[in-house]
Write an enzyme that holds these catalytic residues in place. Structure first.
Site, short mmCIF file in Angstrom:
data_model
loop_
_atom_site.label_atom_id
_atom_site.label_comp_id
_atom_site.label_asym_id
_atom_site.label_seq_id
_atom_site.Cartn_x
_atom_site.Cartn_y
_atom_site.Cartn_z
N LYS A 117 -14.34 4.95 5.09
CA LYS A 117 -14.64 6.00 4.11
C LYS A 117 -16.13 6.01 3.79
O LYS A 117 -16.71 7.07 3.50
CB LYS A 117 -13.81 5.76 2.84
CG LYS A 117 -14.04 6.76 1.72
CD LYS A 117 -12.95 6.71 0.68
CE LYS A 117 -13.00 5.44 -0.12
NZ LYS A 117 -14.10 5.43 -1.12
N HIS A 124 0.85 -1.19 0.00
CA HIS A 124 0.00 0.00 0.00
C HIS A 124 0.88 1.24 0.00
O HIS A 124 1.83 1.34 0.78
CB HIS A 124 -0.93 0.02 1.22
CG HIS A 124 -2.06 -0.94 1.10
ND1 HIS A 124 -1.89 -2.30 1.19
CD2 HIS A 124 -3.39 -0.74 0.88
CE1 HIS A 124 -3.07 -2.90 1.04
NE2 HIS A 124 -3.99 -1.97 0.85
#
Length: 883
Positions: free
Chosen positions: A541, A126
């Site tokens: 999110k 990531h």
């Protein structure tokens, strides 16, 4: 801020030392930068006590001066991190934890549980590690030099410390080119070889001190680098297999180095020590494979003879990596290497076990694969490929993914019933994108056959939502021979539930799959075990931090209950990010706060981006973190195994409180992020998201697909951008409104009781409180000035300010405190120590963004963009996380 900033005298002395060394280097290269650094440091130190007036502070500085100051403040923050790590690297003792738990449980139960637990840290690519490998290596070396000088007064170490700083002063903080997948692997291999493997084998040694020699390692290392294809076009099938071969080559070459050292050391002769017949017999049986000269040389030295045979087998194993034919006289399984080591240990006096036993522990941990690779792909790619293939075979039409779920499931189930096809025969008959999917399964099967079954096992399906998603994966597994019904299943079909809606439906999806005859057969072939990955980033999110955490917790509880009812063991894989917004926070606390029976001896989680370097770059800190994780895993596993519930599980009243907080925080978060007109525009203008998207952090693009929606923006750049503007909004927004609603309905006392009785609630609030102290809305207000629609800016920023104050007041009221983190002065002071230097870097970034938007030609913009990127790296380093 409340309480004044204070640090220990020893800490202050070390900070003063590194600051003076840095100032000497700066003065050598640029005396004016040193003067400005000291001037700005005094100004920004006032931010520890409250907001200051930022206007005109940078008025007399040109772009070149700002560039030098960015480097100065960034290097100083790196040195602060290094000093802090020295104070963090305490000795954690697993033995003391075992003794403590043995007062609560019978010691034999503690040892038996310890022997059976498994911890799988999975290192991912990531793009949240902002630093170049150059700076990672320098960080490691400078930490070693600092320790050598401060603890042993080694003058050469001080000289090397200064030398390394001087080199960094003339090095770029940022990467000029986009990092490739194999470079990401190279970075991880550096940290593995310099720290992780050492720390891991040390922890295993401590475990074996309690359990005796282990037959399998309680720590297994995994990776996504080269296997995480979801939205990353650079992770090709060829890259995937190359990564696995590099990993195997790396660890076998390390084994050969260890054997070469042991050959030099184990000079024991037959006439000086008793040698077991079994060892002598094994040497005699394999002696024909030795070079005759070496055989004569080691005629009376059985350990050297045996080690030389082992070395030959490992070299042949290396040759076999690229050979289409099997190479004779080579190891085919790491268990064979372990057996040879055990033969020698049985003939060695225990006083001479040291290095050979350490080698054994290394092989236990790494096998021949070093890191078990996981493969990840988005469910839509798999479904589209299957639809095209079934259409080509005359078993469906290409619109299959758009049909109702019931029809999709029935169609795919019928396709699974038929005999397997040769996937390779599809080449040239289907599109390139579908062939890439089919070929991936062939490559996984090849790797398992040629590199070992542990080289790759889990196939993670992103955005899993329906049973047909997993049935599609099962179809491919059957065609590739990764699942032979009634015989074996060497692939772990792993759904990844990411959004809040998907988490709420996870148990329902798995129960429906259980009742599908093909999937039921697959579960039987996997010994009734099912790995499930739960995503922290996208759910946060999607609905805010509290609703995300609550629904993750509830989904786990529902899956555990379903597993007990269906007699399936669900192995939970936690996709935790580095920041609190993406499931980060102390691992130990997260383990102990997990639901009843959610661990039970098994923990698999992702270690992402900057977390890898912060937790594992320093061998002492790596050992400390691994030890603490194993200790917490042992404690929670004992509670799960012996069915010890906490008060939160026993009292359903708490569930109502937590559900109320979650529902209201979800609604409040969604009202701002998804329903407020113009919010996406505000996000783009009030954060440096456009500059982050151009920063060369990793091989993966910042979006899964090209679109302007928040849904398609990856969670990492979303969090990264809000972290850079210092509002860090995703980590706390909505929590205050949820707590306020619950207090109005239930009163404050029940919430206070929930905080002290519910580890999940306590850990969540503690993590949010930590982030609130990192928030700097005075800095965020400066970014807010970039928003062109001032009415929109005023409206949204007012909501952010109000929710911040509401969240802070609610948490302090529940905890009965007057200031944030007053119960943890060390952590509080760590954050406040960095604040002046972070404020400076933010102000530099704001000024450079302003200049960038006013720039008149491309070359000028390019120079400014590079400096903006250096501020992003510096701020990330100071905050110690990005996304």
């Amino acid at each position: 801020m409340g309480r004044r900033f204070q640090v220990s005298e020893a800490f202050q002395r070390e900070i003063a030392f590194v600051r003076e060394e840095l100032l000497q280097v700066i003065e050598h290269f640029d005396p004016e930068t040193k003067r400005e650094f000291l001037r700005l440091r005094e100004i920004f130190k006032q931010t520890r006590e409250g907001a200051i007036d930022f206007s005109h502070i940078l008025d007399d500085l040109d772009t070149r001066a700002i560039g030098n100051l960015i480097k100065a403040f960034s290097l100083y923050l790196m040195l602060i991190n290094i000093v802090e790590e020295r104070f963090e690297a305490k000795a954690a003792s697993l033995a003391s934890k075992i003794d403590q738990l043995s007062r609560e449980f019978d010691r034999e139960d503690v040892i038996e549980t310890l022997r059976s637990i498994r911890f799988y840290p999975v290192f991912t690519a990531h793009p949240t590690e902002a630093r170049r490998r150059t700076f990672l290596e320098a960080h490691h070396e400078i930490a070693n030099y600092l320790e050598a000088y401060l603890e042993r007064q080694d003058p050469k170490a001080k000289e090397a410390f200064t030398y390394r700083l001087a080199l960094l002063w003339q090095s770029s903080l940022i990467r000029k080119e986009r990092i490739e997948v194999l470079f990401e692997l190279d970075n991880l291999l550096y940290i593995l070889e310099s720290s992780i493997l050492q720390a891991t084998t040390q922890v295993i040694q401590e475990v074996e001190g309690a359990t005796g020699p282990l037959e399998g390692s309680i720590i297994q290392l995994g990776s996504w680098i080269g296997g995480d294809r979801d939205g990353n076009p650079y992770v090709t099938n060829q890259v995937m297999t190359e990564v696995m071969k590099i990993q195997q080559r790396t660890i076998i070459e390390l084994y050969i180095q260890r054997i070469d050292r042991l050959i030099r050391e184990l000079s024991i002769t037959k006439d000086q020590a008793p040698i077991q017949e079994e060892l002598l017999r094994s040497i005699q049986e394999e002696a024909k494979e030795l070079d005759p000269q070496k055989l004569r040389l080691y005629h009376s030295e059985p350990f050297r003879a045996k080690l030389t045979i082992m070395r030959t087998k490992l070299v042949n194993r290396l040759i076999s990596l690229n050979s289409p034919q099997p190479i004779p006289f080579s190891y085919t399984d790491p268990a064979q290497l372990i057996a040879d080591i055990d033969l020698m240990l049985a003939s060695l006096d225990p006083m001479n076990h040291r290095n050979l036993a350490e080698f054994r522990r290394l092989v236990l941990v790494c096998g021949f694969h070093l890191l078990q690779l996981d493969f990840r792909e988005h469910k839509s790619k798999l479904k589209e490929a299957l639809a095209e293939i079934l259409s080509y075979l005359g078993q469906a039409d290409s619109d299959l993914p758009r049909l109702p779920e019931e029809i999709q499931g029935t169609t795919i189930s019928k396709a699974i019933e038929g005999p397997p096809i040769q996937l390779a025969s599809l080449y040239g008959h289907i599109s390139q994108s579908s062939w890439q999917i089919a070929e991936a399964f062939l490559k996984i099967a090849w790797a398992q056959e040629h590199l070992g079954t542990k080289s790759i096992e889990s196939f993670i399906l992103s955005m899993s939502q329906d049973p047909s998603d997993l049935l599609a994966l099962l179809w491919f597994a059957k065609q590739a021979g990764l699942w032979i019904p009634g015989q074996r299943a060497t692939i772990s079909i792993t759904p990844l539930f990411e959004t809040i809606d998907d988490l709420q439906r996870a148990a329902q999806v798995m129960e429906r799959l259980y009742h599908n005859p093909h999937y039921h057969r697959y579960l039987l072939d996997r010994n009734q075990t099912q790995e499930i990955m739960i995503g922290y980033s996208d759910s946060s999110k999607d609905g805010g931090i509290f609703a995300s955490n609550y629904n993750l917790n509830r989904a786990i509880r529902e899956l555990i209950a379903l597993g007990e009812r269906l007699e399936i063991r669900f192995l939970l894989f936690h996709g935790r990010g580095g920041s609190v917004s993406r499931g980060g926070g102390p691992t130990e606390a997260a383990i102990l706060a997990s639901p009843y029976k959610a661990v039970d001896g098994f923990l698999k989680l992702t270690e992402q981006g900057e977390v890898i370097s912060s937790k594992y770059l320093n061998p002492k800190i790596a050992r400390y973190n691994l030890t603490r994780t194993i200790a917490a895993l042992l404690q929670k596993s004992l509670y799960d195994r012996f069915e010890i519930e906490g008060p939160c599980e026993r009292d359903p009243h708490y569930e109502g409180i937590l559900a109320r907080i979650s529902d209201e925080s979800y609604r409040h978060y969604r009202r701002l992020v998804y329903e407020e007109p113009g919010f996406l525009t505000y996000f783009k203008e009030a954060t440096p998201i456009d500059f982050i998207a151009q920063l060369n952090l990793g091989s993966r693009p910042s979006k899964r697909r090209q679109s302007d929606s928040i849904e398609d923006l990856r969670a990492i750049p979303w969090v990264f951008a809000w972290t850079q503007n210092r509002s860090i909004m995703p980590a706390w927004y909505g929590v205050g409104k949820g707590l306020e609603a619950a207090m109005e309905e239930f009163g404050i006392e029940p919430l206070q009781a929930a905080y002290y009785n519910c580890p999940f609630f306590k850990t969540t609030l503690d993590n949010v409180e930590l982030i609130l102290l990192k928030v700097d809305l005075a800095i965020a207000r400066e970014y807010d000035k970039f928003v062109t629609d001032r009415k929109l800016a005023a409206k949204i920023f007012r909501q952010i300010e109000e929710e911040f104050q509401r969240t802070k007041e609610a948490i302090l009221a529940i905890k009965g405190h007057k200031s944030l983190l007053e119960q943890d002065p060390i952590l509080r002071n760590s954050i406040l120590l960095r604040k002046p230097y972070l404020s400076a870097l933010n102000l530099f970034q704001i000024e450079l963004i302003r200049k960038y938007r006013q720039a008149r030609y491309q070359k000028q913009r390019e120079r400014l963009l590079e400096l903006i990127h250096t501020t992003i790296v510096g701020i990330a380093q100071g905050l110690r996380n990005t996304g």
